[in-house]
Design a protein around this motif. Sequence first.
Motif, PDB file in Angstrom:
ATOM      1  N   ALA A 266      34.500  26.974  42.448  1.00  0.00           N
ATOM      2  CA  ALA A 266      35.074  25.656  42.160  1.00  0.00           C
ATOM      3  C   ALA A 266      36.406  25.463  42.883  1.00  0.00           C
ATOM      4  O   ALA A 266      36.692  24.386  43.425  1.00  0.00           O
ATOM      5  CB  ALA A 266      35.250  25.480  40.653  1.00  0.00           C
ATOM      6  N   ALA A 267      37.224  26.532  42.907  1.00  0.00           N
ATOM      7  CA  ALA A 267      38.519  26.444  43.594  1.00  0.00           C
ATOM      8  C   ALA A 267      38.332  26.247  45.104  1.00  0.00           C
ATOM      9  O   ALA A 267      39.036  25.448  45.740  1.00  0.00           O
ATOM     10  CB  ALA A 267      39.331  27.699  43.318  1.00  0.00           C
ATOM     11  N   ILE A 268      37.365  26.971  45.681  1.00  0.00           N
ATOM     12  CA  ILE A 268      37.096  26.836  47.124  1.00  0.00           C
ATOM     13  C   ILE A 268      36.622  25.421  47.444  1.00  0.00           C
ATOM     14  O   ILE A 268      37.029  24.815  48.443  1.00  0.00           O
ATOM     15  CB  ILE A 268      36.058  27.883  47.568  1.00  0.00           C
ATOM     16  CG1 ILE A 268      36.649  29.286  47.495  1.00  0.00           C
ATOM     17  CG2 ILE A 268      35.568  27.588  48.983  1.00  0.00           C
ATOM     18  CD1 ILE A 268      35.650  30.400  47.728  1.00  0.00           C
ATOM     19  N   LEU A 269      35.752  24.861  46.598  1.00  0.00           N
ATOM     20  CA  LEU A 269      35.252  23.496  46.810  1.00  0.00           C
ATOM     21  C   LEU A 269      36.385  22.479  46.780  1.00  0.00           C
ATOM     22  O   LEU A 269      36.425  21.541  47.585  1.00  0.00           O
ATOM     23  CB  LEU A 269      34.204  23.154  45.744  1.00  0.00           C
ATOM     24  CG  LEU A 269      32.838  23.826  45.897  1.00  0.00           C
ATOM     25  CD1 LEU A 269      31.987  23.609  44.653  1.00  0.00           C
ATOM     26  CD2 LEU A 269      32.115  23.291  47.127  1.00  0.00           C
ATOM     27  N   PHE A 270      37.303  22.668  45.851  1.00  0.00           N
ATOM     28  CA  PHE A 270      38.450  21.745  45.754  1.00  0.00           C
ATOM     29  C   PHE A 270      39.252  21.743  47.047  1.00  0.00           C
ATOM     30  O   PHE A 270      39.593  20.684  47.590  1.00  0.00           O
ATOM     31  CB  PHE A 270      39.339  22.161  44.575  1.00  0.00           C
ATOM     32  CG  PHE A 270      40.560  21.287  44.415  1.00  0.00           C
ATOM     33  CD1 PHE A 270      40.478  20.066  43.778  1.00  0.00           C
ATOM     34  CD2 PHE A 270      41.796  21.693  44.929  1.00  0.00           C
ATOM     35  CE1 PHE A 270      41.596  19.257  43.645  1.00  0.00           C
ATOM     36  CE2 PHE A 270      42.910  20.902  44.803  1.00  0.00           C
ATOM     37  CZ  PHE A 270      42.817  19.669  44.159  1.00  0.00           C
ATOM     38  N   VAL A 271      39.536  22.939  47.572  1.00  0.00           N
ATOM     39  CA  VAL A 271      40.295  23.045  48.824  1.00  0.00           C
ATOM     40  C   VAL A 271      39.518  22.438  49.989  1.00  0.00           C
ATOM     41  O   VAL A 271      40.069  21.735  50.834  1.00  0.00           O
ATOM     42  CB  VAL A 271      40.647  24.523  49.113  1.00  0.00           C
ATOM     43  CG1 VAL A 271      41.303  24.660  50.481  1.00  0.00           C
ATOM     44  CG2 VAL A 271      41.562  25.080  48.026  1.00  0.00           C
ATOM     45  N   LEU A 272      38.206  22.710  50.023  1.00  0.00           N
ATOM     46  CA  LEU A 272      37.369  22.201  51.116  1.00  0.00           C
ATOM     47  C   LEU A 272      37.413  20.677  51.195  1.00  0.00           C
ATOM     48  O   LEU A 272      37.548  20.101  52.279  1.00  0.00           O
ATOM     49  CB  LEU A 272      35.928  22.669  50.917  1.00  0.00           C
ATOM     50  CG  LEU A 272      34.921  22.194  51.971  1.00  0.00           C
ATOM     51  CD1 LEU A 272      35.196  22.857  53.315  1.00  0.00           C
ATOM     52  CD2 LEU A 272      33.493  22.495  51.519  1.00  0.00           C
ATOM     53  N   PHE A 273      37.314  20.009  50.066  1.00  0.00           N
ATOM     54  CA  PHE A 273      37.317  18.542  50.078  1.00  0.00           C
ATOM     55  C   PHE A 273      38.704  17.973  50.402  1.00  0.00           C
ATOM     56  O   PHE A 273      38.797  16.872  50.943  1.00  0.00           O
ATOM     57  CB  PHE A 273      36.813  17.996  48.734  1.00  0.00           C
ATOM     58  CG  PHE A 273      35.319  17.981  48.632  1.00  0.00           C
ATOM     59  CD1 PHE A 273      34.580  16.977  49.225  1.00  0.00           C
ATOM     60  CD2 PHE A 273      34.638  18.987  47.959  1.00  0.00           C
ATOM     61  CE1 PHE A 273      33.195  16.960  49.151  1.00  0.00           C
ATOM     62  CE2 PHE A 273      33.260  18.983  47.873  1.00  0.00           C
ATOM     63  CZ  PHE A 273      32.527  17.976  48.468  1.00  0.00           C
TER      64      PHE A 273
END
Length: 740
Positions: free
Chosen positions: A248-255
């Motif tokens: 979830a943390a990686i997805l937040f950064v990606l977007f």
Amino acid sequence: MDGEIIREEVVEEIREANKGGGGEDEKIKNGRVGSRNFSLKKLLRFNSFDVEAGIVERLQSHNNSPVDWLSLLKLAFQSIGVVYGDLGTSPLYTLPGIFQSGIKHRDDLLGAYSLIFYALTLITLIKYAFIVLSANDNGEGGTFALYSLICRHAKVSLIPTQQVEDNELSNYRLEAPNRRLSRASKVKSMIEKSHFAKMCLLLMTMLGTSMIIGDGILTPCISVLSSVQGIRVVKSSLTDTTVMWISAAILFVLFQFQRFGTQKVGYSFAPILTTWFMFIAGIGVYNFFKYDPSIIKAINPMYIVYYFKRSKKEAWLSLGGVILCLTGSEALFADLGHFSVHSIQISTCLVVYPSVLLAYTGQVSYLREHMNDVSEAFYKSVPVLASIIASQALISASYSIVQQSLALGCFPRVKVMHTSTKYKGQVYIPDINYLLMIACIGVTLGFKDTTKIGNAYGLAVVFVMTLTSALLVLLMVMIWKTHILFIIIYVATIYLFELLILSAVLFKFVDGGYLPLAFSGILMGVMYTWNYVYRKKYFYELENKVTVEKLEQIASDPSIKRIPGVGVFYSTLVHGISPIFTHYVENVPALHTVLVFTSIKSVPISEIPIEERFLFRRISRNDLCIFQCVVRYGYKDARRGWDSFGEMLVERLKQFVREEEKEKEMKEKELQVIEDEFKNDGVTCLIGESEAVPLKGSSLAKTWIINYFYHFLRKVTRRQEEMDGIPYKRLLKVGMTYEL
């Protein structure tokens, strides 16, 4: 002579010229048809906004510029970082998806490898890299590009969009089906006469668009979760909860990274993905020679037959895993607007296809000796970063297709930001970015592992592929006029293969397959509701439009004052003057000295040159200074700020007046009036804003759609003035209620 008669004569002469054969192209280029000289500019002076269709074809195109190979190679390199992440990292989960219950027989691997080989070759390479990319709309791809091509060649749009004048656009290139090919003519005629067929085409397009956006939600989830779960190979202490929150943390950064635009994202990710492709290709070659080079015999498709004979139902269900090797193939087409056809073809053929195929070759060779490692064979050597970047392909594609559907009246108003001055197709939509981010994190936290997400993902992928093939077959028949033998070969191989995979994936509906359908249902509800009311309002205005006689009567009324400045009266109506105008005059008895009724029209092509964007006509006596203007945008064109738009509109208006056939003194006087009013008082925008209510006695469904769903969408989306950047000091809104 009446303009309509002149146009009919010219059209008839073009038909006669086409019958003569040999040299008719030169006659049209030189402005000569038959025995008579004519000017297309002169023809436009008699333009009528109420005339649809036409056969005038522009033979020149802006896309014929020489190829700049350095720029092409740069684009090809950049595309690796945006388009292929998902396709390149599919080896992480494809074989585990095929053999979810483990490998029962050693030769099953040969059948699976043969399926993967032909899936990648037939669908990714042949279908997408060559056939589907050829169906681009002036460099733009995606489901709506296919739909716009069909709309351009046949009257299948539910809102009239075709005009004689539009055929003069450089990029329009309208060509009626050849009369000798009765098949194309019959199909075209059948669709044009059937409202049901038109509605089916629109709904298919909306479904395909919704599924691609659904892919944009599921791709980041499965890619990031797959990579983080792979860390367990070296760090087994990681729990499901830890993996979930890291993802979830990686997805937040990606977007958050998306705001920098396709160009910067591409150049940042491309070196990582290029290294990744070299890495998986090298490992594949190493494993192939070390473990079992004999698997090369699986190129023989008979091993697929043996696999199905041996495993029967399990082999059929394993097709749901085979589709995972094709994830991201649709991005080759949907992301096309960010790059170019040749750049995608170069990167696919030289880098992506051979690398991915070698990766699967190595995996199958390894598993022939280590059958129990099917769920972990790849994770032992996977770099996490490349898998995370795999999310990029469908995220970028989502921006492109939302922009297209927005321009064609099929999506609520959202802000579109162009992130590159060189490549207009590279866009970023903040509203969609944050919605995708919330949905991705929600799916990741809800499902927690890749098995069910993989089932959902497979259904979304194959649904889009089958819809694309259906539209492509229609395109082959009606527009390309492809030989029937080639159409049969396509349907009997590629399309049939996709339908077979779809049947297997649907079997896993309850195991996560419902998720993309749920997403698509919501998105289609939004798109259809917006388009339904958009169409209803358009036809209401069309039926109640103000006549020219009524307009002149209002403008000549001495009680109506003429105030300084140029007034631009916005309306969605192209074929006439909106009834909101009379409502405005009844409440505000004043008109600007120069009045231009302006409608923004989305033409179903990707881009319109600026010099061809404004189409004017005079709709009153010379002394009244009242004009109508259609501002035509392709779905890829950027909207300029209000100041530059107003200045450009006035300049094009003056050019229109200069080209009119009338006395020079009157012409100079009117030009001076327009120039003075613009310089002294500028341009004021009057927006006709209509509220929609259902007609009394309407059905419950119609009442609910308009009163609740549509009004909710209007409240949470952007206003027209926000979309066009109109400053409030230059804005006057005129409201009216339409009973639909």
